[in-house]
Design an enzyme around this catalytic site. Structure first.
Site, PDB file in Angstrom:
ATOM      1  N   ARG A 172       0.797  -1.237   0.000  1.00 32.55           N
ATOM      2  CA  ARG A 172       0.000   0.000   0.000  1.00 32.55           C
ATOM      3  C   ARG A 172       0.828   1.286   0.000  1.00 32.55           C
ATOM      4  NH1 ARG A 172      -3.335  -3.591  -0.468  1.00 32.55           N
ATOM      5  NH2 ARG A 172      -5.470  -3.481   0.299  1.00 32.55           N
TER       6      ARG A 172
ATOM      7  N   SER B  77     -10.815  -0.010   3.671  1.00 35.24           N
ATOM      8  CA  SER B  77     -10.051  -0.318   4.898  1.00 35.24           C
ATOM      9  C   SER B  77      -9.489   0.970   5.475  1.00 35.24           C
ATOM     10  CB  SER B  77      -8.868  -1.227   4.583  1.00 35.24           C
ATOM     11  OG  SER B  77      -9.292  -2.434   4.024  1.00 35.24           O
TER      12      SER B  77
ATOM     13  N   GLU C 179      -4.574   3.350   6.851  1.00 37.58           N
ATOM     14  CA  GLU C 179      -4.341   3.007   5.449  1.00 37.58           C
ATOM     15  C   GLU C 179      -4.853   4.162   4.602  1.00 37.58           C
ATOM     16  OE1 GLU C 179      -5.247   1.226   1.508  1.00 37.58           O
ATOM     17  OE2 GLU C 179      -6.706   1.986   2.912  1.00 37.58           O
TER      18      GLU C 179
HETATM   19  N1  EPU Z   1     -11.782 -10.418   9.716  1.00 38.29           N
HETATM   20  C1  EPU Z   1     -12.435 -10.519  10.913  1.00 38.29           C
HETATM   21  N2  EPU Z   1     -13.363  -9.560  11.201  1.00 38.29           N
HETATM   22  C2  EPU Z   1     -13.659  -8.558  10.352  1.00 38.29           C
HETATM   23  C3  EPU Z   1     -12.996  -8.477   9.125  1.00 38.29           C
HETATM   24  C4  EPU Z   1     -12.047  -9.430   8.821  1.00 38.29           C
HETATM   25  O1  EPU Z   1     -12.206 -11.406  11.703  1.00 38.29           O
HETATM   26  O2  EPU Z   1     -14.539  -7.745  10.686  1.00 38.29           O
HETATM   27  C5  EPU Z   1     -10.819 -11.481   9.366  1.00 38.29           C
HETATM   28  C6  EPU Z   1     -11.400 -12.361   8.283  1.00 38.29           C
HETATM   29  O3  EPU Z   1     -12.112 -13.424   8.824  1.00 38.29           O
HETATM   30  C7  EPU Z   1     -10.195 -12.843   7.530  1.00 38.29           C
HETATM   31  C8  EPU Z   1      -9.156 -11.764   7.757  1.00 38.29           C
HETATM   32  O4  EPU Z   1      -9.648 -10.911   8.810  1.00 38.29           O
HETATM   33  O5  EPU Z   1      -9.704 -14.027   8.034  1.00 38.29           O
HETATM   34  C9  EPU Z   1      -8.889 -10.963   6.514  1.00 38.29           C
HETATM   35  O6  EPU Z   1     -10.096 -10.330   6.083  1.00 38.29           O
HETATM   36  P1  EPU Z   1     -10.357  -9.943   4.567  1.00 38.29           P
HETATM   37  O7  EPU Z   1     -10.139 -11.103   3.689  1.00 38.29           O
HETATM   38  O8  EPU Z   1     -11.664  -9.263   4.474  1.00 38.29           O
HETATM   39  O9  EPU Z   1      -9.201  -8.944   4.195  1.00 38.29           O
HETATM   40  P2  EPU Z   1      -8.491  -7.772   5.010  1.00 38.29           P
HETATM   41  O10 EPU Z   1      -7.116  -8.221   5.329  1.00 38.29           O
HETATM   42  O11 EPU Z   1      -9.313  -7.298   6.140  1.00 38.29           O
HETATM   43  C10 EPU Z   1      -7.424  -6.685   2.902  1.00 38.29           C
HETATM   44  C11 EPU Z   1      -7.339  -5.325   2.274  1.00 38.29           C
HETATM   45  C12 EPU Z   1      -8.629  -5.017   1.525  1.00 38.29           C
HETATM   46  C13 EPU Z   1      -8.875  -6.107   0.485  1.00 38.29           C
HETATM   47  C14 EPU Z   1      -8.962  -7.462   1.204  1.00 38.29           C
HETATM   48  C15 EPU Z   1      -9.145  -8.611   0.257  1.00 38.29           C
HETATM   49  C16 EPU Z   1      -5.845  -4.009   3.667  1.00 38.29           C
HETATM   50  C17 EPU Z   1      -5.726  -2.914   4.667  1.00 38.29           C
HETATM   51  N3  EPU Z   1      -7.087  -4.319   3.294  1.00 38.29           N
HETATM   52  O12 EPU Z   1      -8.421  -6.614   3.911  1.00 38.29           O
HETATM   53  O13 EPU Z   1      -8.436  -3.803   0.838  1.00 38.29           O
HETATM   54  O14 EPU Z   1     -10.065  -5.873  -0.238  1.00 38.29           O
HETATM   55  O15 EPU Z   1      -7.737  -7.672   1.934  1.00 38.29           O
HETATM   56  O16 EPU Z   1      -7.940  -8.927  -0.341  1.00 38.29           O
HETATM   57  O17 EPU Z   1      -4.822  -4.560   3.241  1.00 38.29           O
HETATM   58  C18 EPU Z   1      -8.701  -1.458   1.050  1.00 38.29           C
HETATM   59  O18 EPU Z   1      -7.475  -1.364   0.995  1.00 38.29           O
HETATM   60  O19 EPU Z   1      -9.434  -0.431   1.183  1.00 38.29           O
HETATM   61  C19 EPU Z   1      -9.314  -2.759   1.009  1.00 38.29           C
HETATM   62  C20 EPU Z   1     -10.623  -2.926   1.122  1.00 38.29           C
END
Ligand code: EPU
Length: 348
Positions: free
Chosen positions: A159, A242, A338
């Site tokens: 990022r 995010s 972020e």
């Molecule tokens: N999780 C929770 N609770 C929540 C949300 C997530 O326990 O409320 C857990 C999920 O169960 C999962 C893990 O956290 O095991 C990861 O969640 P998710 O796959 O939704 O991805 P993320 O790591 O929270 C990142 C990016 C997103 C992107 C997703 C999918 C960052 C800061 N965010 O989110 O990007 O869409 O992966 O690849 O790296 C953005 O940058 O604005 C964004 C939405």
């Protein structure tokens, strides 16, 4: 072409932001020189705005010149695509998928512009922009020259890019060249995608099935997952995706953390570091779905902060601060924004 006192809230997906002292929408790269000369003559700071989908702008507004990047144009030549910085990112993805070119299908439905995608090195579902980016065309504010930066020169990381560092602050991105692939293997290792295609833990035994998955099927799956998990801005609800980055900690700190809470998820980065899921930590600290007057934490995804009517940047910042403090107290983990937060002293 240059306007005064323009409200910026209308140009951000949080629907937050005061007025720009000066404002200009740039539709052609030839206009850049003229506008920049105006800024230089009046000693104005320049601030670039794309779709405003990853920023929190100050309630007091921005002193200086805000340039809204609206340079358009998408040209495909074999597997190479040129896109203007003001194009909608997802339009480029949709066109690439329709031409059967692989590499960005996992980055479907990410809000924002092509320029913002580069600035932020967008990533989702196991893909990152840096993996397909050839070069970036920039206007150097200092010298007035047009330059081409190679992928390496952009210093991409999770990022971030050179454009967020002092070495790149004089560059205005106006176009990007991507190299896509005609031969591709579906990238569906990200758990949500594996699950979507009913492969669960059989990933390695299902290579034949996976190879038959089309780009369009992946795009559709990513869109479905994103829509079910993430809030999208509407006229009455604002969000910037995010709000925090996923924190990276050392393996020893991770081991200590899971000795108390074995359910905490971590992805081994292979270099002695582990990436945690900020969303999970925020949910474990009981913030998911919480509402405070005109701001709140999304019910669907704890990493997403939402704003309602009349919310101010200070309301979002107060909530973000409380979340940071509580995650720090509970888990000893520091959450960094972020979303790009601008204050009177520039980026915070
Ligand atoms: N999780 C929770 N609770 C929540 C949300 C997530 O326990 O409320 C857990 C999920 O169960 C999962 C893990 O956290 O095991 C990861 O969640 P998710 O796959 O939704 O991805 P993320 O790591 O929270 C990142 C990016 C997103 C992107 C997703 C999918 C960052 C800061 N965010 O989110 O990007 O869409 O992966 O690849 O790296 C953005 O940058 O604005 C964004 C939405």
């Amino acid at each position: 072409m240059i306007q005064k006192n323009i409200s910026l809230a209308q140009y951000t997906t949080f629907h937050i932001g005061g007025k720009a002292e000066f404002f200009a929408e740039i539709k052609r790269k030839e206009e850049l020189g003229e506008v920049i000369n105006f800024a230089k003559k009046h000693k104005l700071k320049i601030f670039i705005l794309g779709r405003g989908s990853n920023v929190l702008l100050p309630d007091k507004g921005i002193k200086g010149l805000v340039l809204k990047m609206s340079i358009k144009g998408i040209i495909f030549q074999d597997n190479i695509v040129y896109a203007g910085a003001g194009e909608k990112w997802d339009k480029v993805v949709a066109m690439a998928v329709s031409k059967n070119l692989g590499g960005i299908e996992n980055l479907s439905l990410i809000p924002g512009t092509v320029g913002g995608a580069v600035y932020q090195n967008i990533g989702a579902y196991g893909a990152e922009l840096k993996d397909v980016l050839e070069s970036v065309d920039v206007f150097d504010i200092k010298s007035g020259e047009i330059k081409k930066l190679s992928n390496k020169e952009c210093l991409f990381a999770y990022r971030t890019s050179i454009f967020q560092k002092s070495a790149g602050k004089n560059y205005i991105i106006f176009g990007v060249i991507l190299k896509l692939s005609t031969i591709f293997f579906p990238n569906i290792k990200y758990p949500d995608l594996t699950k979507n295609f009913n492969l669960y833990s059989h990933y390695d035994r299902a290579l034949d099935t996976i190879s038959k998955i089309t780009l369009n099927e992946i795009r559709k799956a990513v869109i479905k997952i994103r829509k079910s998990k993430l809030d999208y801005p509407t006229a009455s609800i604002g969000t910037a995706g995010s709000f925090f980055k996923n924190p990276v900690i050392t393996i020893s700190n991770f081991q200590f953390l899971i000795s108390n809470r074995p359910d905490i998820k971590g992805r081994d980065l292979g270099n002695g570091l582990v990436k945690l899921s900020a969303g999970q930590l925020i949910e474990m600290a009981w913030w998911k779905g919480k509402q405070f007057r005109n701001v709140g934490v999304s019910e669907k995804h704890a990493l997403v902060l939402v704003s309602y009517k009349k919310a101010k940047a200070k309301d979002i910042l107060r909530l973000a601060n409380k979340i940071q403090k509580s995650v720090k107290t509970k888990f000893g983990v520091t959450l960094e924004p972020e979303v790009k937060i601008y204050g009177k002293h520039g980026i915070m």
